[in-house]
Design a protein around this motif. Sequence first.
Motif, mmCIF file in Angstrom:
data_model
loop_
_atom_site.group_PDB
_atom_site.id
_atom_site.type_symbol
_atom_site.label_atom_id
_atom_site.label_comp_id
_atom_site.label_asym_id
_atom_site.label_seq_id
_atom_site.Cartn_x
_atom_site.Cartn_y
_atom_site.Cartn_z
ATOM 1 N N ASP A 3 0.834 -1.209 0.000
ATOM 2 C CA ASP A 3 0.000 0.000 0.000
ATOM 3 C C ASP A 3 0.866 1.255 0.000
ATOM 4 O OD1 ASP A 3 -2.419 1.489 0.132
ATOM 5 O OD2 ASP A 3 -2.075 1.801 2.261
ATOM 6 N N ASP A 4 2.160 1.097 0.291
ATOM 7 C CA ASP A 4 3.060 2.243 0.315
ATOM 8 C C ASP A 4 3.434 2.707 -1.086
ATOM 9 O OD1 ASP A 4 3.032 2.214 3.026
ATOM 10 O OD2 ASP A 4 4.853 1.024 3.223
ATOM 11 N N PHE A 8 -1.647 5.173 -8.446
ATOM 12 C CA PHE A 8 -2.630 6.191 -8.762
ATOM 13 C C PHE A 8 -2.666 6.389 -10.262
ATOM 14 C CE2 PHE A 8 1.396 8.298 -8.329
ATOM 15 C CZ PHE A 8 1.411 9.187 -9.390
ATOM 16 N N ALA A 97 1.543 6.720 0.643
ATOM 17 C CA ALA A 97 0.529 5.662 0.563
ATOM 18 C C ALA A 97 -0.611 6.083 -0.363
ATOM 19 C CB ALA A 97 0.005 5.341 1.954
ATOM 20 N N ALA A 98 -1.048 5.129 -1.182
ATOM 21 C CA ALA A 98 -2.125 5.400 -2.137
ATOM 22 C C ALA A 98 -3.391 5.875 -1.438
ATOM 23 C CB ALA A 98 -2.401 4.148 -2.967
ATOM 24 N N LYS A 99 -3.701 5.313 -0.276
ATOM 25 C CA LYS A 99 -4.899 5.735 0.458
ATOM 26 C C LYS A 99 -4.772 7.183 0.911
ATOM 27 C CE LYS A 99 -6.341 1.199 2.102
ATOM 28 N NZ LYS A 99 -6.559 0.351 3.272
ATOM 29 N N ARG A 100 -3.568 7.591 1.270
ATOM 30 C CA ARG A 100 -3.339 8.982 1.692
ATOM 31 C C ARG A 100 -3.565 9.930 0.519
ATOM 32 N NH1 ARG A 100 -1.298 11.969 5.773
ATOM 33 N NH2 ARG A 100 0.315 13.524 5.385
ATOM 34 N N ALA A 102 -5.398 9.223 -2.093
ATOM 35 C CA ALA A 102 -6.817 9.155 -2.453
ATOM 36 C C ALA A 102 -7.641 10.070 -1.563
ATOM 37 C CB ALA A 102 -7.312 7.713 -2.343
ATOM 38 N N HIS A 103 -7.240 10.174 -0.294
ATOM 39 C CA HIS A 103 -7.958 11.053 0.641
ATOM 40 C C HIS A 103 -7.758 12.520 0.274
ATOM 41 C CE1 HIS A 103 -9.608 12.692 4.290
ATOM 42 N NE2 HIS A 103 -8.486 13.340 4.497
#
Length: 119
Positions: A3-4, A8, A97-100, A102-103
Motif C-alpha cells: 500500500d506504500d 494512482f 501511501a495510495a490511500k493517503r 486518495a484522501h
Amino acid sequence: MSDDAPLFDPDAARARLEARRAELRALGEVSAESRRPVTLDQQSVGRLSRMDAMQGQEMALAQNRRREAELLRIEQALARLAAGDYGYCVVCDEPIAAKRLAHDPSIPTCVDCASGAGS
C-alpha cells in the motif's frame, strides 16, 4: 503489492486537483464581499452589530487564508505531476501511501514525515 507504493492514475489525480482548484477559486470569489473592511456607520449599525460584522470579517479572512494555502498545495501537486515527482514525499522521497493520496491528492508528505517521525 504494498500500500506504500504510489498506485494512482495521474489523469484522475490531475482531474481531482483541477476540480478542487476551480471550486476553491469560485468560493473565493463568492466570499470576497464578506472580507471587505467593515465601515463605521453609526447611523445604520450599532456598536454590537459592528463588532459582529468585524468578527464575521475576521472569520472570512481566516477561511480565505486556509483556502489560499490549499490552493498553493494544489498548484505544487500539479507541478509535481508535471515533473513526474507526484506520489513521493517531498521530505524523504519515499512513496506516499495510495490511500493517503486518495484522501487528499494535494498531500506532499508521507505519514511519517507529516507526523515528524521521518526527521
